[in-house]
Each structure stands twice: as C-alpha cells, then as structure tokens.
Design a protein around this motif. Structure first.
Motif, PDB file in Angstrom:
ATOM      1  N   ASP A  68       0.858  -1.192   0.000  1.00 40.74           N
ATOM      2  CA  ASP A  68       0.000   0.000   0.000  1.00 40.74           C
ATOM      3  C   ASP A  68       0.891   1.238   0.000  1.00 40.74           C
ATOM      4  O   ASP A  68       1.581   1.511   0.972  1.00 40.74           O
ATOM      5  CB  ASP A  68      -0.907  -0.001   1.230  1.00 40.74           C
ATOM      6  CG  ASP A  68      -1.823   1.212   1.263  1.00 40.74           C
ATOM      7  OD1 ASP A  68      -1.938   1.908   0.238  1.00 40.74           O
ATOM      8  OD2 ASP A  68      -2.415   1.459   2.335  1.00 40.74           O
ATOM      9  N   THR A  69       0.878   1.951  -1.098  1.00 38.48           N
ATOM     10  CA  THR A  69       1.715   3.159  -1.205  1.00 38.48           C
ATOM     11  C   THR A  69       0.889   4.433  -1.108  1.00 38.48           C
ATOM     12  O   THR A  69       1.406   5.511  -1.284  1.00 38.48           O
ATOM     13  CB  THR A  69       2.473   3.161  -2.545  1.00 38.48           C
ATOM     14  OG1 THR A  69       1.525   3.126  -3.606  1.00 38.48           O
ATOM     15  CG2 THR A  69       3.435   1.992  -2.629  1.00 38.48           C
ATOM     16  N   SER A  70      -0.388   4.305  -0.826  1.00 39.90           N
ATOM     17  CA  SER A  70      -1.216   5.513  -0.771  1.00 39.90           C
ATOM     18  C   SER A  70      -0.749   6.470   0.304  1.00 39.90           C
ATOM     19  O   SER A  70      -0.798   7.686   0.140  1.00 39.90           O
ATOM     20  CB  SER A  70      -2.684   5.152  -0.568  1.00 39.90           C
ATOM     21  OG  SER A  70      -2.843   4.476   0.669  1.00 39.90           O
ATOM     22  N   GLY A  71      -0.263   5.960   1.430  1.00 34.67           N
ATOM     23  CA  GLY A  71       0.259   6.826   2.490  1.00 34.67           C
ATOM     24  C   GLY A  71       1.499   7.572   2.039  1.00 34.67           C
ATOM     25  O   GLY A  71       1.666   8.753   2.312  1.00 34.67           O
ATOM     26  N   GLU A  72       2.380   6.871   1.322  1.00 30.51           N
ATOM     27  CA  GLU A  72       3.580   7.512   0.810  1.00 30.51           C
ATOM     28  C   GLU A  72       3.221   8.567  -0.233  1.00 30.51           C
ATOM     29  O   GLU A  72       3.784   9.650  -0.241  1.00 30.51           O
ATOM     30  CB  GLU A  72       4.516   6.472   0.212  1.00 30.51           C
ATOM     31  CG  GLU A  72       5.175   5.585   1.241  1.00 30.51           C
ATOM     32  CD  GLU A  72       6.023   4.507   0.601  1.00 30.51           C
ATOM     33  OE1 GLU A  72       6.518   4.723  -0.524  1.00 30.51           O
ATOM     34  OE2 GLU A  72       6.183   3.456   1.235  1.00 30.51           O
ATOM     35  N   ASP A  73       2.295   8.246  -1.110  1.00 29.31           N
ATOM     36  CA  ASP A  73       1.865   9.210  -2.124  1.00 29.31           C
ATOM     37  C   ASP A  73       1.291  10.448  -1.459  1.00 29.31           C
ATOM     38  O   ASP A  73       1.581  11.573  -1.874  1.00 29.31           O
ATOM     39  CB  ASP A  73       0.823   8.595  -3.057  1.00 29.31           C
ATOM     40  CG  ASP A  73       1.420   7.524  -3.954  1.00 29.31           C
ATOM     41  OD1 ASP A  73       2.651   7.485  -4.089  1.00 29.31           O
ATOM     42  OD2 ASP A  73       0.631   6.737  -4.497  1.00 29.31           O
ATOM     43  N   TRP A  74       0.479  10.266  -0.445  1.00 29.17           N
ATOM     44  CA  TRP A  74      -0.105  11.401   0.261  1.00 29.17           C
ATOM     45  C   TRP A  74       0.990  12.245   0.901  1.00 29.17           C
ATOM     46  O   TRP A  74       0.964  13.470   0.799  1.00 29.17           O
ATOM     47  CB  TRP A  74      -1.080  10.909   1.330  1.00 29.17           C
ATOM     48  CG  TRP A  74      -1.693  12.045   2.081  1.00 29.17           C
ATOM     49  CD1 TRP A  74      -2.821  12.736   1.736  1.00 29.17           C
ATOM     50  CD2 TRP A  74      -1.210  12.637   3.278  1.00 29.17           C
ATOM     51  NE1 TRP A  74      -3.066  13.736   2.647  1.00 29.17           N
ATOM     52  CE2 TRP A  74      -2.075  13.702   3.625  1.00 29.17           C
ATOM     53  CE3 TRP A  74      -0.125  12.398   4.116  1.00 29.17           C
ATOM     54  CZ2 TRP A  74      -1.899  14.502   4.733  1.00 29.17           C
ATOM     55  CZ3 TRP A  74       0.054  13.198   5.226  1.00 29.17           C
ATOM     56  CH2 TRP A  74      -0.828  14.234   5.521  1.00 29.17           C
ATOM     57  N   ARG A  75       1.974  11.604   1.542  1.00 29.87           N
ATOM     58  CA  ARG A  75       3.061  12.347   2.184  1.00 29.87           C
ATOM     59  C   ARG A  75       3.867  13.136   1.152  1.00 29.87           C
ATOM     60  O   ARG A  75       4.249  14.277   1.394  1.00 29.87           O
ATOM     61  CB  ARG A  75       3.964  11.404   2.971  1.00 29.87           C
ATOM     62  CG  ARG A  75       3.351  10.985   4.303  1.00 29.87           C
ATOM     63  CD  ARG A  75       4.364  10.253   5.171  1.00 29.87           C
ATOM     64  NE  ARG A  75       4.680   8.916   4.701  1.00 29.87           N
ATOM     65  CZ  ARG A  75       3.964   7.840   4.978  1.00 29.87           C
ATOM     66  NH1 ARG A  75       2.893   7.922   5.729  1.00 29.87           N
ATOM     67  NH2 ARG A  75       4.331   6.659   4.510  1.00 29.87           N
ATOM     68  N   GLU A  76       4.127  12.529   0.024  1.00 27.49           N
ATOM     69  CA  GLU A  76       4.874  13.216  -1.036  1.00 27.49           C
ATOM     70  C   GLU A  76       4.096  14.414  -1.566  1.00 27.49           C
ATOM     71  O   GLU A  76       4.650  15.490  -1.756  1.00 27.49           O
ATOM     72  CB  GLU A  76       5.198  12.249  -2.170  1.00 27.49           C
ATOM     73  CG  GLU A  76       6.253  11.228  -1.816  1.00 27.49           C
ATOM     74  CD  GLU A  76       6.424  10.181  -2.909  1.00 27.49           C
ATOM     75  OE1 GLU A  76       5.908  10.384  -4.030  1.00 27.49           O
ATOM     76  OE2 GLU A  76       7.071   9.162  -2.633  1.00 27.49           O
ATOM     77  N   ARG A  77       2.799  14.210  -1.813  1.00 26.33           N
ATOM     78  CA  ARG A  77       1.968  15.320  -2.299  1.00 26.33           C
ATOM     79  C   ARG A  77       1.913  16.431  -1.266  1.00 26.33           C
ATOM     80  O   ARG A  77       1.981  17.612  -1.603  1.00 26.33           O
ATOM     81  CB  ARG A  77       0.557  14.818  -2.623  1.00 26.33           C
ATOM     82  CG  ARG A  77       0.477  14.002  -3.902  1.00 26.33           C
ATOM     83  CD  ARG A  77      -0.975  13.805  -4.355  1.00 26.33           C
ATOM     84  NE  ARG A  77      -1.888  13.372  -3.305  1.00 26.33           N
ATOM     85  CZ  ARG A  77      -2.120  12.096  -2.980  1.00 26.33           C
ATOM     86  NH1 ARG A  77      -1.511  11.130  -3.628  1.00 26.33           N
ATOM     87  NH2 ARG A  77      -2.976  11.799  -2.018  1.00 26.33           N
TER      88      ARG A  77
END
Length: 146
Positions: free
Chosen positions: A8-17
């Motif tokens: 699950d990379t959604s957390g990483e994507d959110w942090r990057e955004r």
C-alpha cells in the motif's frame, strides 16, 4: 475476494503530495515577502530622499531592550513609531530597535541588524497596532518644519 499482495503506497503518495504542497506554499510566501520588501524599499528610498531635501533631520537612533533600558547605536535616522522601536536609517535600511537586555550593549552600544521592511508596520503583532508604512513615512514628512 482476491488478496492483493502489492504494498500500500497511498500513504507515501499522500506524504509526497503534502510535502510538495508545503514546499510550494513556502516558496509562494517567500516570493510575496520579497515583492513586498521591494515595494517598501522603494517607499523608504523616496522618503530618505525627501527627508534629506526638506527635513525632518535625522537623529541618533537608540535601541531599546525589552526591560525598557536604552542603548546607543551607531545609526542615525528617523523613528517610525511613538515607542521608538522601529526606524529608518540614513542609508535607507529598516530596523527593529528592540534588543535583548545586555551588559555589553550597555557598555559598547547595541548593533541591531537591518530587516526586510513590511508594507504594513506592526502587522501580526500582539498589540494590534499596525499602520501602513506609506502613512508613517508621510506623517514624518508633513510633521517636519519647513
């Protein structure tokens, strides 16, 4: 229902955004502050030129500690406020003359550093007293004896 084994990379994507958004907002704030300082420096340059021509005369500037003690400085210029804590030097630099109390400053004088000027002096301060820089500079010029 099939199990998805991908991480699950959604957390990483959110942090990057979020990190990109914060960086963008910070850059935009800095750009606005620089533009504001440039406008304020133009007003100050016009004031210094007019003051040299027709007054008011520059005076020795003193720094003030948070405890109320005053200290000599090597600066000459014009105070912008009644409390004598904000000033413009003869060189056209903007100063906050509030300094920490110091025995060294008492002996040798204070050496405040110039700051980027704001178009609204005192904006965001706790005392709620803010005033447009242009108004303060105009008051100084019109109060000068001709």
């Amino acid at each position: 229902m099939a199990y998805d084994s991908r991480p699950d990379t959604s957390g990483e994507d959110w942090r990057e955004r979020r990190a990109r958004a914060v960086a963008h907002h910070f850059a935009e704030l800095e750009r606005r502050r620089e533009a504001e300082a440039a406008q304020a420096m133009s007003l100050i340059a016009d004031f210094v030129s007019a003051a040299r021509e027709s007054g008011p005369p520059a005076v020795p500037l003193r720094a003030r500690s948070y405890t109320g003690r005053t200290y000599r400085t090597s600066l000459r210029g014009w105070y912008l406020d009644h409390a004598r804590t904000i000033a413009i030097s003869e060189a056209g630099e903007y100063y906050s003359l509030l300094v920490p109390p110091s025995a060294r400053s008492w002996l040798t004088g204070a050496d405040p550093a110039p700051r980027p000027p704001r178009l609204i002096v005192g904006e965001g301060a706790r005392d709620g007293e803010s005033m447009p820089l242009a108004t303060l500079l105009q008051r100084l010029l019109t109060a000068a004896p001709s």
